[in-house]
Write an enzyme that holds these catalytic residues in place. Structure first.
Site, mmCIF file in Angstrom:
data_model
loop_
_atom_site.group_PDB
_atom_site.id
_atom_site.type_symbol
_atom_site.label_atom_id
_atom_site.label_comp_id
_atom_site.label_asym_id
_atom_site.label_seq_id
_atom_site.Cartn_x
_atom_site.Cartn_y
_atom_site.Cartn_z
ATOM 1 N N SER A 1 0.795 -1.210 0.000
ATOM 2 C CA SER A 1 0.000 0.000 0.000
ATOM 3 C C SER A 1 0.834 1.269 0.000
ATOM 4 C CB SER A 1 -0.951 -0.053 1.198
ATOM 5 O OG SER A 1 -2.002 0.850 1.038
ATOM 6 N N ASP B 1 10.392 4.806 -10.153
ATOM 7 C CA ASP B 1 10.079 5.567 -11.361
ATOM 8 C C ASP B 1 10.904 6.834 -11.502
ATOM 9 O OD1 ASP B 1 8.271 3.593 -11.849
ATOM 10 O OD2 ASP B 1 6.473 4.834 -11.708
ATOM 11 N N LYS C 1 -0.964 -3.847 -3.426
ATOM 12 C CA LYS C 1 -2.219 -3.183 -3.061
ATOM 13 C C LYS C 1 -2.206 -1.782 -3.648
ATOM 14 C CE LYS C 1 -5.304 -1.876 0.654
ATOM 15 N NZ LYS C 1 -5.341 -0.437 0.374
#
Length: 415
Positions: free
Chosen positions: A311, A322, A336
């Site tokens: 999460s 990224d 999640k």
């Protein structure tokens, strides 16, 4: 944390609970505020179109059969709570639920950094299903009873850990201050049974130390993202920088998630300018969180991840990946990629509902997929776990993933 809380990325309403959509659920607020009996609620569902006359009659028949034949007495309150819970369960979403006023109070404790329990941090092995003690807090009833890092918790008041989710099991451990819970645990394969008194525990969510002062490599563990985590992180980071930190290992291996606001503020502290995560609801409305580059840390970075990294911790990991800001080491994360919102009702109860899907800066939804590490390495600790009673007694030189992280960082520092 006692209790590595459930794998949830949450959006909190303003001042502490951000963005309560009172207008959306106004009818439920009114119902909760004036609720007198369970049948009043059923009637309102009928009025709102949820139930027709046949449904109303069926509900009355079921209630009558319960009253006449069920082997225990069931209160009207229990029945109506069952209606509310069943309505939320209709969405077949493990993260969407109805909470009674007392359950909601526990939920608030989960994100406050304080709780009542026995004083341990635990994690559940995704393969063996064992619940293992990750950390024992100083002065706690667990420490006084001799429970140590690495011990396996088997049951709490007769509820077996292997049959429950981690969240369900930790709720068995928790309770009112001064009450007792019977814990069965295993130490080096030998079973022990102890009765422990619950007490208020202050649980820091961030731990930091210098691992290698000669090269300036520091270590920061974030075990959840609660309302106190940002302040704790900033203080820990500042302390390590004063000690000469030049590179850092972030440990999220036991982090099940927490608050979106908490993780995005920390990402704003360390990342360059750009989107750190964005979310989309079913209407296509987009909510974006960004780093504004007023702060930025340019340390070579490693992030340790595992199947228990979930999460909000995956928001952190996905942003680091990224942005090409650091190296992920470990095993694939939980997966999640959805966000819950809490809606408070007039009687103190609340709904927690999945309202959005989140995406990493590159636009990837990691839900049910997880995030793969850059360097795959299964965790192995070669030290004596019986000598570990907390993070200060943990031998990082025996942790293969930490050592791999040090090797990676030394290579970056040398270039």
């Amino acid at each position: 944390m006692e209790e590595n809380k459930q794998e949830i990325a949450e959006k909190k309403p303003s001042s502490f609970r951000k963005g309560v959509f009172a207008g959306v659920l106004g009818c439920l607020v009114v119902i909760a505020a004036v609720l007198v009996t369970g049948w009043f609620f059923v009637g309102k569902l009928y009025d709102a179109g949820f139930m027709d006359a046949k449904d109303m009659a069926k509900a009355r028949v079921i209630s009558g059969l319960i009253d006449k034949y069920y082997y225990k007495k069931v209160s009207d309150t229990a029945k109506t709570n069952g209606v509310y819970k069943g309505l939320m369960e209709a969405m077949d979403d493990p993260y969407t639920k109805y909470m009674t006023a007392s359950e909601y109070k526990e939920e608030l404790e989960d994100t406050s950094g304080e709780y009542v329990g026995i004083g341990v941090s635990v994690m559940k092995d995704s393969e063996t299903k064992e619940v293992k003690v990750h950390q024992v807090f100083d002065g706690s009833s667990a420490q006084k009873a001799g429970i140590q890092n690495g011990d396996v918790l088997i049951s709490a008041d007769g509820a077996f850990a292997e049959n429950l989710t981690l969240t369900e099991f930790t709720k068995k451990i928790r309770g009112k201050a001064g009450t007792e819970v019977t814990i069965v645990y295993s130490h080096n394969g030998e079973k022990h049974t102890v009765k422990l008194k619950r007490a208020a525990v202050e649980n820091p969510s961030v731990y930091g130390k210098m691992l290698d002062e000669s090269t300036g490599i520091g270590y920061i563990e974030i075990n959840e993202f609660n309302s106190m985590t940002t302040d704790e992180f900033e203080k820990t980071l500042a302390s390590l920088k004063k000690q000469g930190m030049k590179a850092v290992i972030y440990d999220l291996r036991t982090n099940p998630g927490g608050l979106v606001d908490s993780v995005t503020k920390i990402l704003d502290d360390i990342l360059p300018k750009g989107t750190t995560v964005y979310m989309m609801d079913k209407y296509g409305k987009k909510t974006t969180y960004s780093s504004d580059d007023k702060k930025q840390e340019k340390f070579p970075t490693v992030v340790l991840i595992s199947g228990d990294t979930a999460s909000a911790a995956e928001i952190f990991s996905g942003a680091v990946r990224d942005f090409k800001y650091g190296t992920l080491i470990g095993t694939k994360t939980f997966g999640k990629g959805i966000v819950q919102q809490e809606f408070t009702l007039g009687d103190g109860s609340a709904l927690k509902m999945t309202v959005e899907t989140y995406y990493t800066p590159s636009g990837e939804c990691i839900h049910k997929k997880g995030i793969e590490p850059d360097i795959k390495l299964k965790y192995k600790y070669t030290g004596d776990t019986s000598k570990v009673s907390g993070m200060d007694s943990y031998d990082f030189s025996k942790d293969n993933q930490v050592q791999r992280g040090i090797t990676v960082l030394k290579g970056k520092l040398d270039n």
